[in-house]
Design an enzyme around this catalytic site. Structure first.
Site, short mmCIF file in Angstrom:
data_model
loop_
_atom_site.label_atom_id
_atom_site.label_comp_id
_atom_site.label_asym_id
_atom_site.label_seq_id
_atom_site.Cartn_x
_atom_site.Cartn_y
_atom_site.Cartn_z
N ARG A 371 -39.62 -32.48 31.84
CA ARG A 371 -38.62 -33.74 31.32
C ARG A 371 -37.39 -33.06 30.65
O ARG A 371 -36.52 -33.87 30.24
CB ARG A 371 -39.40 -34.56 30.37
CG ARG A 371 -40.48 -35.11 30.95
CD ARG A 371 -41.11 -36.34 30.29
NE ARG A 371 -42.24 -36.79 31.14
CZ ARG A 371 -43.56 -36.51 30.91
NH1 ARG A 371 -43.88 -35.70 29.86
NH2 ARG A 371 -44.48 -37.01 31.62
N VAL A 372 -37.29 -31.63 30.41
CA VAL A 372 -36.00 -31.27 29.82
C VAL A 372 -35.15 -30.74 30.87
O VAL A 372 -34.05 -30.97 30.93
CB VAL A 372 -36.41 -30.20 28.67
CG1 VAL A 372 -35.33 -29.26 28.22
CG2 VAL A 372 -37.21 -30.58 27.56
#
Length: 511
Positions: A371-372
């Protein structure tokens, strides 16, 4: 188990309680009412708070415990020493501190238990300071967005699911699918690439033989001198298994708070949840789903929230977490896996089917996510790996359909052919993490079509030959590329160099 109800207390026990009530009061002193299974029930101690340390005075010396259940007229405390020494009637005093463990550079290269005591046969560890086992996570204003890469050295992760410093990336899959192998390779890569990242490996209920083999391997690879191992075995008390990840986090936070970078691996949090369930049931807490207590989500959320990238004002240090979760038959929708998935910033899912097909690391391109993402990826790797994940996911789907029929159009055949080459390229043996230049050169060579005429079975050999020639003849260029700061496109000098050598090398492997 010594178990006496308050109404049936012996005369000596009633006398002990009344003596405490008349002399020092019940605020800081108490009496053990009953004890068993590593838990002591104590009357008194009205001033005790969650996780406060207690001293139990026995006939054979002091035994430490910490308060976990706070009730109206008694406390449930988890023993840290031998419960055989403790008996009903023993006096308990409040220490006035919460549980702390030694932290500092003195722990580097050592194997310790969750209380910081050495397990490697070395000398006693004397540190200048202690760290609190339970500590509030840094607030939003004290954090910075994750933007620096933490290179694992595993091409399929760094290219498709990049991990940044301060991120929490879950490694999830069935047993014996290579979860620990990914974590160990990441530790080894920190030493090989000289990143200066400190490793903290927390073994929760792992076989001691496995931990001993890991220590030997890390020594061989020259990683042990920048590593701390917090070890607990399957025969250790549930209290030790419960404390291990928190103790490891306190040790990692020391480096984060001193403007350094640390990586912590929890192997694994499934066993941690089971240990907490055992303690909770012994403390008579009501069981919920799968017999876990209602606050089991909070157990892991307050642990993982402590991993972060600090703001510049706080020194810009980071603590990156790689928690491991074991699934049953690939079921990621079970209670503990879904809890940890929702806390972390992405997951690397290892598929049993891929593992047995010989695709290792057996990473599922469809179910894994970061999710980064690209925010923490080096420019060089990001520029060559843009369509990698999508291409691999589509190939896995097409391949499952293609086995049912032979009449495929040209576009589908081309996509399957490309997917097979990519899959072969991303295979990587354990203990062989790759540098940035090796990853960029490998992915660019396949994407640019240099290996299109090389049979799938020879892709790894062609890759190896290309990398060897690049390092031998263009070492300075590759060292520069290894910094990862430059975007790679078709007009780039590194791209032209890689393509030229890859094409020349591939001719020796063409059918």
């Amino acid at each position: 188990m010594t178990d006496i109800s308050v109404t049936e207390l012996s005369k000596s026990l009633r006398d002990a309680i009344s003596a405490i009530e008349t002399t020092s009061g019940l605020e800081k002193t108490g009496v053990v009412i009953r004890v068993g299974d590593g838990v002591a029930w104590i009357h008194g101690l009205l001033d005790a708070g969650f996780s406060d340390m207690l001293d139990i005075k026995t006939s054979d010396g002091m035994v430490e415990a910490f308060a976990l259940n706070l009730m109206e007229d008694e406390i449930g405390a988890v023993l840290l020493g031998d419960e055989v020494k403790v008996s009903a009637g023993d006096t308990v005093t409040l220490k006035g501190t919460t549980l702390e463990v030694p932290v500092g550079e003195e722990l580097l290269g050592r194997v310790v238990d969750p209380l910081g005591r050495p397990l490697d046969g070395g000398p006693a560890i004397k540190t200048k300071q202690n760290g609190r086992v339970e500590r509030e996570a840094i607030g939003v204003m004290g954090r910075k967005s994750v933007h620096e890469p933490l290179m694992t050295g595993i091409m399929s992760i760094d290219a498709m699911f990049p991990i940044g410093r301060g991120q929490r990336e879950l490694i999830i899959g069935d047993r014996q699918t290579g979860k620990t192998a990914i974590a160990i390779d990441t530790m080894i890569n920190q030493a090989r690439q000289k990143t200066g990242v400190i490793n903290v490996y927390v073994a929760i209920g792992q076989k001691l033989s496995k931990i001993a083999r890991l220590v030997e391997r890390l020594k061989e690879e020259g990683v042990m001198d920048q590593t701390i191992i917090v070890a607990t075995g399957p025969s250790d008390a549930a209290s030790m298994l419960y404390l291990a990840p928190y103790a490891g986090t306190a040790m990692g936070e020391y480096f984060r708070d001193n403007s350094k970078h640390a990586l912590i691996i929890y192997d694994d949090l499934s066993k941690h949840a089971v240990a907490y369930r055992q303690m909770s049931l012994l403390l008579r807490r009501p069981p919920g789903r799968e017999a876990f207590p209602g606050d089991v989500f909070y157990l892991h959320s307050r642990l993982l929230e402590r991993s972060s990238k600090l703001s510049d004002d706080l020194g810009a240090g980071s603590l990156t977490a790689l928690p491991i979760i074991e699934t049953q038959a690939g079921d990621i929708s079970a209670y503990i896996p879904t809890n940890v998935i929702s806390i972390t910033d992405g997951q690397i899912f290892l598929e049993t089917d891929l593992f047995y097909q010989g695709i290792r690391p057996a990473i599922s391109a469809g179910l894994s996510v970061s999710r980064v993402g690209g925010a923490a990826q080096t420019k060089a790797v990001k520029s060559v790996s843009g369509h990698l994940k999508l291409g691999l996911s589509q190939f896995r789907e097409l391949a499952s359909f293609a086995q049912f029929g032979s009449d495929l159009d040209e576009a589908t055949k081309k996509q399957i052919d490309s997917g097979q080459r990519l899959t072969e390229l991303l295979k990587q043996p354990q203990y062989q993490p790759m540098g940035i230049w090796e990853q960029v050169a490998s992915v660019y060579a396949v994407n640019s079509g240099a290996f299109d005429k090389v049979p799938v079975s020879a892709i790894k050999a062609a890759q190896e030959a290309t990398l060897t020639k690049l390092w031998k003849d263009h070492k300075k260029d590759m060292q520069e590329l290894n910094k990862g700061g430059e975007k790679i496109d078709d007009d780039n000098k590194y791209a032209k160099l890689i393509l030229k050598i890859a094409k020349a090398t591939a001719k020796g492997f063409e059918e």
